[in-house]
Enzyme design. Structure first.
Site, PDB file in Angstrom:
ATOM      1  N   GLU A   1       8.059  60.048  60.631  1.00 14.21           N
ATOM      2  CA  GLU A   1       9.283  59.774  59.908  1.00 14.21           C
ATOM      3  C   GLU A   1       9.630  61.051  59.156  1.00 14.21           C
ATOM      4  OE1 GLU A   1      11.452  57.424  56.332  1.00 14.21           O
ATOM      5  OE2 GLU A   1       9.527  58.395  56.119  1.00 14.21           O
TER       6      GLU A   1
ATOM      7  N   ASP B   1       4.744  57.842  57.377  1.00 12.79           N
ATOM      8  CA  ASP B   1       5.785  57.799  56.351  1.00 12.79           C
ATOM      9  C   ASP B   1       5.985  59.180  55.715  1.00 12.79           C
ATOM     10  OD1 ASP B   1       7.443  55.905  54.712  1.00 12.79           O
ATOM     11  OD2 ASP B   1       6.223  56.694  53.074  1.00 12.79           O
TER      12      ASP B   1
HETATM   13  C1  NOJ Z   1      10.124  55.882  53.858  1.00 17.22           C
HETATM   14  C2  NOJ Z   1      10.031  54.398  54.032  1.00 17.22           C
HETATM   15  O1  NOJ Z   1      10.579  54.038  55.265  1.00 17.22           O
HETATM   16  C3  NOJ Z   1      10.735  53.802  52.851  1.00 17.22           C
HETATM   17  O2  NOJ Z   1      10.946  52.424  53.000  1.00 17.22           O
HETATM   18  C4  NOJ Z   1       9.948  54.116  51.616  1.00 17.22           C
HETATM   19  O3  NOJ Z   1      10.647  53.645  50.485  1.00 17.22           O
HETATM   20  C5  NOJ Z   1       9.735  55.629  51.456  1.00 17.22           C
HETATM   21  N1  NOJ Z   1       9.389  56.264  52.682  1.00 17.22           N
HETATM   22  C6  NOJ Z   1       8.653  55.902  50.471  1.00 17.22           C
HETATM   23  O4  NOJ Z   1       7.412  55.547  51.013  1.00 17.22           O
END
Ligand code: NOJ
Length: 562
Positions: free
Chosen positions: A284, A223
C-alpha cells in the site's frame, strides 16, 4: 505449508517465473468488522467470514485480503495493533483464524493478511515500556521520540501534520509528572511510528512475518509501505494546500517514499522465499505515478503494489487510456504484474466517487454538507462500466467487499455514528471514511440485512439497502452481482489476467476500446450512444438499445471475423 486442495488448482504449484498465482488473481478485500457478524455484537468476525466462503467461491474470486483482525483497541479500526500475533476477541480467536484459513484453502482460495509495520497501537507493550522507561532508553529508541523545540520543549520537534489532521506529534508526561518528550505519529496519536533504523524493530517484524507464514497465509498486504523510513533529521515540510491525505504526490516529502524503505522489503522478500507455495507481498504505497509505484515491486522487493494512480483516475477516456498504458509499461518493465483497484476501505466507493461533481481529496469523505454530492444512478452506471473495464485488464484485480452489490458510499450517516479518527481530529471538517465501511447487506428482509443475527450494526445501514442485498440480486440477471459473476467467470475461462492488451484503432476519442485475447472491450465514456460492432456479447454493464451502447456503459464482445 501448502494445502492439497490448493495444489489441485490449475497453476497453483507452478512456480515458474510468470506463472505465480498473484500475477493474475482476483483478490477480494474483506473488511472484517463490516463483512458478517456471527456473534451478534454488531461487529463482523472471523467465523462470519468462514460462514460466507461459499458465497465468495460462487462469486468467482481467487484470493482474499483481510484487513486487520489482530489485537487492537480499535482506535483506527484495527490499524492500531497492540499484539501482532493474536486475534482480537472482537473478531474471534487464533483457532477461528485457522478454521477460516483451512476452509478457504479447502476451496482453492488464497488468503493474504494485513501487516501494519509503520506504527503500533499506543497500547502495544513496547510503547507502554517506552513511556515508562524515559528519555534516552532503548525502549524509547524503538519509536520516534524527540525533545520539543522552544525554551521549555513546549513546541513539537517539527511542523509535520497527521494524515488524519492536526499535529503529527504528541507530548508525553514523564514518570515524575513533568511534560516531557514528543513522539511522532503520522496517523492518530494512538498510533506511534516505529523507528525503522532500529534493528530491534526489523527483527521483531521478521518474527511477525514468520508467525503468519508458519500458520499458512499466502502473503501480506503491507500498510503504509511508503512511510516506514523518515528523512534524516526529520526536516520541516509543508504539503501543498490541495494535497490529499495519503498522497505523497510531491517528490520531496520527508516521510513518504524515502529510498531506505526498499531494503526492508528486500529483507522480507528473502523471508517469503524460505516458504513454499508462492507467498506474496502487496504494497500500500500511495505514489503519484505507475513508475513511482513500480519501485516497490522490483524483482527482489514486493510482488504487487496497489495501482492507486488507476484508482484516482477520473471517469475520462483519455486519462484512463493513459494510466492503463503507463501501468502496463511500468510494472512489467520491472517484472511485476499491474494491479487494478477501484475501491477500498479508505476511499469513497466508486459507485459514488465516479459521479462526484466537486473535488474530494482522498480521505476527506462525503457527508450531508459536502458539495458536489454524487447522483446515485449515474454513479452506479459508471461503476458497473468501470468494473467491466477493470476486470478485462491483464494483471491482478482487487475487489472491495460490497462493490459486487453496487453499494454506494453512505453519505448521510449521523454525526454521532461516525468513528473514523479523521472526523474527530478535524473537528468534523472532514467526514472521513465511515461511509465506505457500512456493513454488508446479505438478506433483504433479515435484521441488519443479515449482517448480524441481532440486528445490531456498528454503523447504521441505509433503508434503501434492502434492494441491494445479496439475496435480492442473486437471481436477477440484470443485477450488479450477476454482472460481477459473469465477468469473473469469463475472465477466468478466457485467462484474461494472463493476457495482454491491444488498443483498438478507429474509435471515437471518448470510447475506450481494447482487445485482450478473444475479448473486445468497449466502454462508452462519451455523451452519445455508440454503435456496437457485431459479435457475441459476453457481458454488458447495462442494457444495449437497438445495437447502441449507451453512455457510461461497457461491453465484452467476441467480435465476428470480418
Ligand atoms: C492505511 C489503511 O488502509 C488505513 O485504513 C489506515 O487508517 C492507515 N493506513 C493507517 O494505518
Amino acid at each position: 505449508m501448502t494445502s492439497p486442495d490448493l495444489a489441485e488448482r490449475p497453476g497453483a504449484l507452478d512456480s515458474r517465473p510468470g506463472a505465480e498465482w498473484w500475477r493474475t488473481a482476483v483478490i477480494y478485500q474483506i473488511y472484517p468488522r463490516s463483512f458478517a457478524d456471527s456473534s451478534g455484537d454488531g461487529i463482523g468476525d472471523l467465523p462470519g467470514v468462514t460462514a460466507h466462503i461459499d458465497d465468495l467461491v460462487e462469486l468467482g474470486v481467487d484470493a482474499l485480503w483481510l484487513s486487520p483482525f489482530q489485537r487492537s483497541p480499535q482506535k483506527d479500526a484495527g490499524y492500531d495493533v497492540a499484539d501482532y500475533c493474536d486475534v482480537d476477541p472482537l473478531f474471534g480467536t487464533l483457532r477461528d483464524f485457522d478454521t477460516m484459513l483451512d476452509a478457504t484453502h479447502a476451496r482453492g482460495i488464497r488468503i493474504i493478511v494485513d501487516l501494519v509495520p509503520n506504527h503500533s497501537s499506543d497500547q502495544h507493550v513496547w510503547f507502554q515500556a517506552a513511556l515508562a522507561a524515559g528519555p534516552g532508553s532503548p525502549e524509547r529508541a524503538r519509536y520516534l521520540f524527540r525533545e520539543g523545540k522552544g525554551t521549555h520543549g513546549q513546541l513539537p520537534p517539527n511542523n509535520w501534520e497527521s494524515v488524519f489532521g492536526g499535529p503529527a506529534w504528541t507530548r508525553v508526561v514523564e514518570a515524575d509528572g513533568t511534560p516531557g518528550q514528543w513522539y511522532l505519529h503520522l496517523f492518530d496519536s494512538t498510533q506511534p511510528d516505529f523507528d525503522w533504523s532500529n534493528e530491534e524493530v526489523r527483527e521483531e517484524f521478521r518474527r511477525i512475518l514468520r508467525f503468519w507464514l508458519d500458520r499458512g497465509v499466502d502473503g501480506f498486504r503491507v500498510d503504509v509501505a511508503h512511510g516506514l523510513i523518515k528523512a534524516a533529521g526529520l526536516p520541516d515540510y509543508t504539503p501543498p494546500a490541495e494535497a490529499d491525505s495519503m498522497g505523497g504526490e510531491e517528490p520531496d516529502v520527508p516521510y513518504w517514499g524515502q529510498p531506505g524503505v526498499h531494503e526492508v522489503y528486500r529483507d522480507w522478500h528473502r523471508i517469503l522465499d524460505e516458504y513454499t507455495g508462492d507467498r506474496a507481498l502487496c504494497a500500500e504505497a500511495w505514489r503519484p505515478t505507475a513508475d513511482d509505484t513500480a519501485l516497490w515491486v522490483r524483482p527482489d522487493e514486493m510482488h504487487q503494489a496497489f495501482n492507486f494512480p488507476y484508482l484516482q483516475t477520473e471517469w475520462d477516456a483519455a486519462e484512463l487510456r493513459t494510466v492503463i498504458s503507463e501501468s502496463l509499461r511500468a510494472f512489467p518493465a520491472v517484472g511485476a504484474p499491474s494491479t487494478w483497484v477501484l475501491s477500498n476501505h479508505d476511499v469513497v466507493r466508486h459507485a459514488s466517487r465516479l459521479a462526484l461533481t466537486a473535488v474530494n481529496p482522498q480521505g476527506h469523505g462525503i457527508g450531508p454538507l459536502s458539495v458536489g454530492k454524487p447522483i446515485a444512478d449515474v454513479g452506479l452506471r459508471r461503476a458497473r462500466a468501470a468494473s467491466t473495464v477493470m476486470l478485462a485488464l491483464p494483471g491482478s484485480a482487487y475487489i472491495y467487499q460490497g462493490e459486487e452489490l453496487g453499494l454506494p458510499e453512505v453519505v448521510d450517516l449521523p454525526d454521532d455514528a461516525r468513528q473514523d479518527p479523521t472526523w474527530f481530529r478535524t473537528a468534523g471538517e472532514r467526514y472521513g471514511r465511515d461511509g465506505c465501511r457500512v456493513p454488508i447487506p446479505w438478506s433483504s428482509s433479515a435484521p441488519a440485512y443479515g449482517f448480524s443475527p441481532t440486528g445490531i450494526s456498528w454503523l447504521p445501514q441505509p433503508a434503501t439497502w434492502a434492494a441491494l442485498a445479496r439475496d435480492a440480486q442473486i437471481d436477477d440477471p440484470g443485477s450488479t452481482l450477476s454482472l460481477y459473476r459473469a465477468l469473473l467467470a469469463a475472465r477466468r475461462e478466457r485467462e484474461l489476467g494472463g493476457g495482454s492488451l491491444t488498443w483498438l484503432e478507429g474509435y471515437p476519442d471518448r470510447v475506450l476500446a481494447f482487445q485482450n485475447g478473444n475479448v473486445t472491450v468497449i466502454a462508452n465514456i462519451g455523451s452519445a450512444p455508440f454503435a456496437v460492432p457485431h459479435g457475441n456479447v459476453i457481458a454488458t454493464s447495462g442494457p444495449i438499445h437497438d445495437g447502441m451502447l449507451p453512455v457510461d456503459t461497457a461491453i465484452w464482445l467476441e467480435v465476428d471475423e470480418a
